[in-house]
Design an enzyme around this catalytic site. Structure first.
Site, PDB file in Angstrom:
ATOM      1  N   LYS A  10     -89.147  22.856  22.352  1.00  0.00           N
ATOM      2  CA  LYS A  10     -90.436  22.162  22.513  1.00  0.00           C
ATOM      3  C   LYS A  10     -90.719  21.957  23.992  1.00  0.00           C
ATOM      4  O   LYS A  10     -89.792  21.783  24.800  1.00  0.00           O
ATOM      5  CB  LYS A  10     -90.519  20.843  21.747  1.00  0.00           C
ATOM      6  CG  LYS A  10     -89.706  19.663  22.289  1.00  0.00           C
ATOM      7  CD  LYS A  10     -90.456  18.748  23.214  1.00  0.00           C
ATOM      8  CE  LYS A  10     -89.626  18.384  24.384  1.00  0.00           C
ATOM      9  NZ  LYS A  10     -89.363  17.309  25.026  1.00  0.00           N
ATOM     10  N   SER A  99     -79.602  20.502  27.927  1.00  0.00           N
ATOM     11  CA  SER A  99     -79.980  19.400  28.830  1.00  0.00           C
ATOM     12  C   SER A  99     -81.079  19.843  29.778  1.00  0.00           C
ATOM     13  O   SER A  99     -81.010  19.638  30.990  1.00  0.00           O
ATOM     14  CB  SER A  99     -78.772  18.919  29.657  1.00  0.00           C
ATOM     15  OG  SER A  99     -77.743  18.535  28.805  1.00  0.00           O
ATOM     16  N   ALA A 100     -82.105  20.480  29.209  1.00  0.00           N
ATOM     17  CA  ALA A 100     -83.125  21.115  30.041  1.00  0.00           C
ATOM     18  C   ALA A 100     -84.515  20.537  29.818  1.00  0.00           C
ATOM     19  O   ALA A 100     -85.488  20.984  30.429  1.00  0.00           O
ATOM     20  CB  ALA A 100     -83.153  22.620  29.746  1.00  0.00           C
ATOM     21  N   GLY A 101     -84.655  19.554  28.897  1.00  0.00           N
ATOM     22  CA  GLY A 101     -85.989  19.009  28.604  1.00  0.00           C
ATOM     23  C   GLY A 101     -86.734  19.849  27.594  1.00  0.00           C
ATOM     24  O   GLY A 101     -87.953  19.767  27.477  1.00  0.00           O
ATOM     25  N   LEU A 102     -85.984  20.669  26.834  1.00  0.00           N
ATOM     26  CA  LEU A 102     -86.607  21.549  25.835  1.00  0.00           C
ATOM     27  C   LEU A 102     -86.220  21.138  24.411  1.00  0.00           C
ATOM     28  O   LEU A 102     -86.530  21.844  23.452  1.00  0.00           O
ATOM     29  CB  LEU A 102     -86.178  23.005  26.081  1.00  0.00           C
ATOM     30  CG  LEU A 102     -86.652  23.596  27.410  1.00  0.00           C
ATOM     31  CD1 LEU A 102     -85.931  24.910  27.703  1.00  0.00           C
ATOM     32  CD2 LEU A 102     -88.158  23.816  27.400  1.00  0.00           C
ATOM     33  N   ALA A 103     -85.535  20.030  24.276  1.00  0.00           N
ATOM     34  CA  ALA A 103     -85.118  19.474  22.970  1.00  0.00           C
ATOM     35  C   ALA A 103     -84.251  20.434  22.174  1.00  0.00           C
ATOM     36  O   ALA A 103     -84.309  20.452  20.937  1.00  0.00           O
ATOM     37  CB  ALA A 103     -86.341  19.053  22.148  1.00  0.00           C
ATOM     38  N   GLY A 104     -83.425  21.215  22.857  1.00  0.00           N
ATOM     39  CA  GLY A 104     -82.560  22.174  22.162  1.00  0.00           C
ATOM     40  C   GLY A 104     -81.618  21.508  21.168  1.00  0.00           C
ATOM     41  O   GLY A 104     -81.501  21.955  20.025  1.00  0.00           O
ATOM     42  N   GLY A 105     -80.964  20.424  21.570  1.00  0.00           N
ATOM     43  CA  GLY A 105     -80.037  19.722  20.678  1.00  0.00           C
ATOM     44  C   GLY A 105     -80.785  19.124  19.496  1.00  0.00           C
ATOM     45  O   GLY A 105     -80.337  19.211  18.342  1.00  0.00           O
ATOM     46  N   ASP A 139     -86.934  13.126  19.420  1.00  0.00           N
ATOM     47  CA  ASP A 139     -87.612  14.421  19.291  1.00  0.00           C
ATOM     48  C   ASP A 139     -87.343  15.121  17.959  1.00  0.00           C
ATOM     49  O   ASP A 139     -87.954  16.154  17.667  1.00  0.00           O
ATOM     50  CB  ASP A 139     -87.142  15.376  20.408  1.00  0.00           C
ATOM     51  CG  ASP A 139     -87.739  15.021  21.759  1.00  0.00           C
ATOM     52  OD1 ASP A 139     -88.838  14.435  21.780  1.00  0.00           O
ATOM     53  OD2 ASP A 139     -87.113  15.344  22.784  1.00  0.00           O
TER      54      ASP A 139
HETATM   55  O1  C5P Z   1     -83.848   9.831  21.358  1.00  0.00           O
HETATM   56  P1  C5P Z   1     -82.929  10.574  22.281  1.00  0.00           P
HETATM   57  O2  C5P Z   1     -81.486  10.496  21.855  1.00  0.00           O
HETATM   58  O3  C5P Z   1     -83.369  11.960  22.565  1.00  0.00           O
HETATM   59  O4  C5P Z   1     -83.024   9.809  23.667  1.00  0.00           O
HETATM   60  C1  C5P Z   1     -82.081   9.976  24.694  1.00  0.00           C
HETATM   61  C2  C5P Z   1     -82.237   8.840  25.679  1.00  0.00           C
HETATM   62  O5  C5P Z   1     -83.526   8.899  26.298  1.00  0.00           O
HETATM   63  C3  C5P Z   1     -82.192   7.454  25.054  1.00  0.00           C
HETATM   64  O6  C5P Z   1     -80.869   6.988  24.988  1.00  0.00           O
HETATM   65  C4  C5P Z   1     -83.015   6.626  26.045  1.00  0.00           C
HETATM   66  O7  C5P Z   1     -82.236   6.317  27.182  1.00  0.00           O
HETATM   67  C5  C5P Z   1     -84.073   7.622  26.504  1.00  0.00           C
HETATM   68  N1  C5P Z   1     -85.342   7.496  25.752  1.00  0.00           N
HETATM   69  C6  C5P Z   1     -86.184   6.402  26.008  1.00  0.00           C
HETATM   70  N2  C5P Z   1     -87.363   6.304  25.334  1.00  0.00           N
HETATM   71  C7  C5P Z   1     -87.757   7.233  24.438  1.00  0.00           C
HETATM   72  C8  C5P Z   1     -86.940   8.366  24.174  1.00  0.00           C
HETATM   73  C9  C5P Z   1     -85.723   8.455  24.855  1.00  0.00           C
HETATM   74  O8  C5P Z   1     -85.862   5.555  26.830  1.00  0.00           O
HETATM   75  N3  C5P Z   1     -88.938   7.081  23.802  1.00  0.00           N
END
Ligand code: C5P
Length: 296
Positions: A10, A99-105, A139
């Site tokens: 994404k 860990s690229a901002g592409l929501a791979g995981g 995500d």
């Molecule tokens: O939801 P996800 O595990 O992808 O989020 C990773 C980290 O990003 C969270 O632990 C939090 O620090 C930060 N995050 C946030 N607010 C969001 C989504 C993510 O602060 N709406």
């Protein structure tokens, strides 16, 4: 029986953060689009003696194979919600940079939920599947439904928008070290004083272009609040972005919390030259197209 599901990357066409919440998360406003760059997730059930057993194989040695992998968490959450014990084997062919901002995981976790729901005969509605997904990561619900969507608050309740035309041309590029999402959010907290007096950007114009199916005009309305602060810590982001623009991109912007950058092109030749130029720099780059909402 094994089921293979495409786990799509994404990008964020718009990403603004509006408040620091009491639960430590942030409220955000985002518009997301799935692109054709994808991991392939194959899920198979096997008989486990006693407790559930979840096994992960991945062709990328950097991916964790235990509870730290969202696909592992997804399988555990699915079986618990169903109150069933089973063996689950998950094979991940990794193509999305990590860990690229592409929501791979998150995409791998979402694909695992979609596959398990099929393997068990669709016991959960789409809403329930998204609810399970939201407990794994913000995500994940979007990565279940795919297409294009608008989301607010934690970003875990996507509302469908028309997906961008499938023939639109994107390049995704990524270089350097991955960015930790919590670190990216803390850079924002510092820069915007925990968002005490922050006024969010308007998304009306972007959403109008999306509704008009106009990928060219979208270029003028891209926004990512993370781009400036994260770029200050990762020089490679500006280098990659400038190279994409030099190769003829109509617009280029960092995705999510970075360091990946996506660009919109109107010529396949230019897009392919950009992929070659970035490849020569030793970084990842690929052409990708928008992917519509998944059919369930
Ligand atoms: O939801 P996800 O595990 O992808 O989020 C990773 C980290 O990003 C969270 O632990 C939090 O620090 C930060 N995050 C946030 N607010 C969001 C989504 C993510 O602060 N709406």
């Amino acid at each position: 029986m094994a089921i293979e599901i495409q786990a799509y990357a994404k990008i964020n066409l718009h990403l603004d953060v509006t408040a620091l919440r009491e639960d430590g998360y942030h409220d955000l406003i985002t518009v997301m689009q799935s692109l054709s760059l994808c991991d392939k997730v194959t899920v198979e059930l096997f008989e486990a003696v006693g407790e559930s057993e979840i096994l992960i194989e991945c062709d990328d040695k950097r991916a964790p194979l235990d509870e730290r992998n969202i696909a592992h968490k997804a399988a555990r959450a699915f079986l618990e919600a169903l109150d069933r014990k089973s063996g689950v084997k998950i094979k991940i062919q990794k193509n999305i940079p990590m860990s690229a901002g592409l929501a791979g995981g998150s995409a791998d976790g979402a694909a695992t939920l979609v596959a398990l729901n099929k393997l068990f005969g669709e016991p959960f509605s789409l809403n329930k599947l998204c609810e399970l997904g939201a407990s794994l990561g913000a995500d994940v619900p979007f990565c279940i439904v795919c297409g294009c969507a608008y989301s607010e608050e934690r970003g875990d309740k996507p509302r469908a928008l028309p997906s961008l035309p499938e023939e639109s041309l994107f390049v995704i590029a990524c270089g350097g070290e991955g960015v930790s999402t919590p670190m990216a959010y803390s850079l924002l907290d510092e820069k915007y004083d925990s968002f005490l007096n922050y006024s969010p950007r308007n998304t009306d114009k972007l959403i109008d272009c999306i509704k008009k199916n106009n990928c060219a005009e979208i270029c003028e309305h891209l926004f990512n609040i993370f781009e400036e602060p994260v770029s200050q810590h990762r020089e490679v982001i500006s280098i990659v972005r400038n190279e994409l623009l030099r190769c003829g991109a109509k617009a280029a912007m960092m995705s999510g919390s970075g360091p990946s950058v996506f660009a919109i092109f109107d010529s396949l030749d230019n897009a392919e030259s950009a992929v070659a130029a970035i490849g020569k720099m030793g970084y990842f780059a690929t052409v990708a197209h928008p992917v519509p909402r998944r059919i369930f």
